[in-house]
Design a protein around this motif. Structure first.
Motif, PDB file in Angstrom:
ATOM      1  N   VAL A   5     -12.417   4.849   0.682  1.00  0.00           N
ATOM      2  CA  VAL A   5     -10.986   5.226   0.782  1.00  0.00           C
ATOM      3  C   VAL A   5     -11.031   6.269   1.979  1.00  0.00           C
ATOM      4  O   VAL A   5     -10.179   6.345   2.848  1.00  0.00           O
ATOM      5  CB  VAL A   5     -10.127   5.338  -0.239  1.00  0.00           C
ATOM      6  CG1 VAL A   5      -8.729   5.846  -0.147  1.00  0.00           C
ATOM      7  CG2 VAL A   5     -10.154   4.025  -0.933  1.00  0.00           C
ATOM      8  N   ILE A   6     -11.921   7.318   1.750  1.00  0.00           N
ATOM      9  CA  ILE A   6     -11.779   8.522   2.744  1.00  0.00           C
ATOM     10  C   ILE A   6     -12.415   8.256   3.886  1.00  0.00           C
ATOM     11  O   ILE A   6     -11.526   8.471   5.020  1.00  0.00           O
ATOM     12  CB  ILE A   6     -12.577   9.473   1.956  1.00  0.00           C
ATOM     13  CG1 ILE A   6     -12.143   9.960   0.681  1.00  0.00           C
ATOM     14  CG2 ILE A   6     -12.988  10.703   3.091  1.00  0.00           C
ATOM     15  CD1 ILE A   6     -12.808  11.088   0.109  1.00  0.00           C
ATOM     16  N   VAL A   7     -13.431   7.282   3.936  1.00  0.00           N
ATOM     17  CA  VAL A   7     -13.868   6.889   5.396  1.00  0.00           C
ATOM     18  C   VAL A   7     -12.779   5.951   5.969  1.00  0.00           C
ATOM     19  O   VAL A   7     -12.526   6.060   7.464  1.00  0.00           O
ATOM     20  CB  VAL A   7     -15.054   6.011   5.121  1.00  0.00           C
ATOM     21  CG1 VAL A   7     -15.565   5.303   6.504  1.00  0.00           C
ATOM     22  CG2 VAL A   7     -16.419   6.973   4.756  1.00  0.00           C
ATOM     23  N   MET A   8     -12.160   5.177   5.259  1.00  0.00           N
ATOM     24  CA  MET A   8     -11.253   4.429   5.947  1.00  0.00           C
ATOM     25  C   MET A   8      -9.924   5.009   6.598  1.00  0.00           C
ATOM     26  O   MET A   8      -9.482   4.951   7.558  1.00  0.00           O
ATOM     27  CB  MET A   8     -10.464   3.396   4.970  1.00  0.00           C
ATOM     28  CG  MET A   8     -11.382   2.089   4.395  1.00  0.00           C
ATOM     29  SD  MET A   8     -10.359   1.215   3.301  1.00  0.00           S
ATOM     30  CE  MET A   8      -8.862   0.828   3.427  1.00  0.00           C
ATOM     31  N   ALA A   9      -9.514   6.222   5.736  1.00  0.00           N
ATOM     32  CA  ALA A   9      -8.458   7.136   6.206  1.00  0.00           C
ATOM     33  C   ALA A   9      -9.051   7.811   7.398  1.00  0.00           C
ATOM     34  O   ALA A   9      -8.028   7.959   8.376  1.00  0.00           O
ATOM     35  CB  ALA A   9      -8.020   8.033   5.211  1.00  0.00           C
ATOM     36  N   PHE A  10     -10.176   8.462   7.672  1.00  0.00           N
ATOM     37  CA  PHE A  10     -10.871   8.837   8.708  1.00  0.00           C
ATOM     38  C   PHE A  10     -10.536   8.034   9.861  1.00  0.00           C
ATOM     39  O   PHE A  10     -10.417   8.577  10.986  1.00  0.00           O
ATOM     40  CB  PHE A  10     -12.282   9.707   8.448  1.00  0.00           C
ATOM     41  CG  PHE A  10     -12.929  10.150   9.498  1.00  0.00           C
ATOM     42  CD1 PHE A  10     -12.471  11.291   9.953  1.00  0.00           C
ATOM     43  CD2 PHE A  10     -13.775   9.503  10.003  1.00  0.00           C
ATOM     44  CE1 PHE A  10     -13.108  11.869  10.964  1.00  0.00           C
ATOM     45  CE2 PHE A  10     -14.418   9.956  11.449  1.00  0.00           C
ATOM     46  CZ  PHE A  10     -13.974  11.311  11.629  1.00  0.00           C
ATOM     47  N   VAL A  11     -11.109   6.758   9.736  1.00  0.00           N
ATOM     48  CA  VAL A  11     -11.175   5.792  10.750  1.00  0.00           C
ATOM     49  C   VAL A  11      -9.936   5.715  11.497  1.00  0.00           C
ATOM     50  O   VAL A  11      -9.567   5.288  12.466  1.00  0.00           O
ATOM     51  CB  VAL A  11     -11.903   4.703  10.355  1.00  0.00           C
ATOM     52  CG1 VAL A  11     -11.941   3.531  11.385  1.00  0.00           C
ATOM     53  CG2 VAL A  11     -13.526   4.885  10.341  1.00  0.00           C
ATOM     54  N   THR A  12      -8.932   5.648  10.357  1.00  0.00           N
ATOM     55  CA  THR A  12      -7.591   5.225  10.834  1.00  0.00           C
ATOM     56  C   THR A  12      -6.888   6.189  11.788  1.00  0.00           C
ATOM     57  O   THR A  12      -6.295   6.118  12.791  1.00  0.00           O
ATOM     58  CB  THR A  12      -6.630   4.846   9.565  1.00  0.00           C
ATOM     59  OG1 THR A  12      -7.040   3.830   8.839  1.00  0.00           O
ATOM     60  CG2 THR A  12      -5.041   4.573   9.864  1.00  0.00           C
ATOM     61  N   VAL A  13      -7.146   7.532  11.231  1.00  0.00           N
ATOM     62  CA  VAL A  13      -6.809   8.532  11.958  1.00  0.00           C
ATOM     63  C   VAL A  13      -7.402   8.773  13.554  1.00  0.00           C
ATOM     64  O   VAL A  13      -6.822   9.248  14.381  1.00  0.00           O
ATOM     65  CB  VAL A  13      -6.997  10.089  11.101  1.00  0.00           C
ATOM     66  CG1 VAL A  13      -6.738  11.268  12.083  1.00  0.00           C
ATOM     67  CG2 VAL A  13      -6.047   9.835   9.970  1.00  0.00           C
ATOM     68  N   VAL A  14      -8.567   8.628  13.411  1.00  0.00           N
ATOM     69  CA  VAL A  14      -9.205   8.591  14.600  1.00  0.00           C
ATOM     70  C   VAL A  14      -8.745   7.520  15.601  1.00  0.00           C
ATOM     71  O   VAL A  14      -8.683   7.655  16.660  1.00  0.00           O
ATOM     72  CB  VAL A  14     -10.865   8.306  14.460  1.00  0.00           C
ATOM     73  CG1 VAL A  14     -11.763   8.344  15.738  1.00  0.00           C
ATOM     74  CG2 VAL A  14     -11.350   9.748  13.986  1.00  0.00           C
ATOM     75  N   ASP A  15      -8.793   6.433  15.086  1.00  0.00           N
ATOM     76  CA  ASP A  15      -8.103   5.155  15.822  1.00  0.00           C
ATOM     77  C   ASP A  15      -6.635   5.379  16.276  1.00  0.00           C
ATOM     78  O   ASP A  15      -6.593   5.413  17.649  1.00  0.00           O
ATOM     79  CB  ASP A  15      -8.212   3.812  14.970  1.00  0.00           C
ATOM     80  CG  ASP A  15      -7.804   2.730  16.009  1.00  0.00           C
ATOM     81  OD1 ASP A  15      -8.343   2.539  17.199  1.00  0.00           O
ATOM     82  OD2 ASP A  15      -6.952   1.945  15.214  1.00  0.00           O
ATOM     83  N   LEU A  16      -5.791   5.833  15.677  1.00  0.00           N
ATOM     84  CA  LEU A  16      -4.421   6.461  16.160  1.00  0.00           C
ATOM     85  C   LEU A  16      -4.399   7.398  17.154  1.00  0.00           C
ATOM     86  O   LEU A  16      -4.061   7.254  18.111  1.00  0.00           O
ATOM     87  CB  LEU A  16      -3.591   6.568  14.732  1.00  0.00           C
ATOM     88  CG  LEU A  16      -3.219   5.513  13.834  1.00  0.00           C
ATOM     89  CD1 LEU A  16      -2.606   6.065  12.644  1.00  0.00           C
ATOM     90  CD2 LEU A  16      -2.333   4.506  14.529  1.00  0.00           C
ATOM     91  N   GLY A  17      -5.429   8.251  16.839  1.00  0.00           N
ATOM     92  CA  GLY A  17      -5.475   9.346  17.868  1.00  0.00           C
ATOM     93  C   GLY A  17      -6.006   8.851  19.139  1.00  0.00           C
ATOM     94  O   GLY A  17      -5.544   9.308  20.295  1.00  0.00           O
ATOM     95  N   VAL A  18      -7.069   8.177  19.298  1.00  0.00           N
ATOM     96  CA  VAL A  18      -7.677   7.510  20.400  1.00  0.00           C
ATOM     97  C   VAL A  18      -6.389   6.609  21.181  1.00  0.00           C
ATOM     98  O   VAL A  18      -6.392   6.745  22.281  1.00  0.00           O
ATOM     99  CB  VAL A  18      -8.815   6.853  20.358  1.00  0.00           C
ATOM    100  CG1 VAL A  18      -9.467   6.088  21.490  1.00  0.00           C
ATOM    101  CG2 VAL A  18     -10.139   7.815  19.856  1.00  0.00           C
TER     102      VAL A  18
END
Length: 96
Positions: A73-86
């Protein structure tokens, strides 16, 4: 200590002491086992290793499962935030 160790340590023996080494076994197949013997040896080794396996208790298994799920869940949240940021950055740079 072997007899050649002091000579090798002081380098008094030179290259003559290197000729005393045994030669590697050639690949002529005389010392090799048959196909079925090698398969049987492999299976015996696998069974021996499987007997060494320690299986977790129920409470350990529940703990490990919880740790893995939280990490995912933590990795999914991190990837989601990075994806939205990019995505926002690319819209800002290239216009959208």
């Amino acid at each position: 200590m072997s007899e050649s160790a002091p000579a090798a340590a002081s380098d008094a023996g030179g290259s003559a002491s290197r000729t005393d080494r045994p030669k590697p076994v050639s690949g002529d197949g005389q010392d090799r086992r048959g196909l079925f013997a090698r398969i049987a040896l492999f299976i015996r080794q696998v069974v021996g290793e499987l007997k060494k396996v320690v299986r977790p208790t129920r409470s350990e298994l529940i703990t490990y499962t919880g740790v893995v799920l939280v990490f995912v869940v933590i990795v999914m949240a991190f990837v989601t935030v990075v994806d939205l940021g990019v995505g926002k950055l690319s819209f800002w740079v290239f216009g959208g």
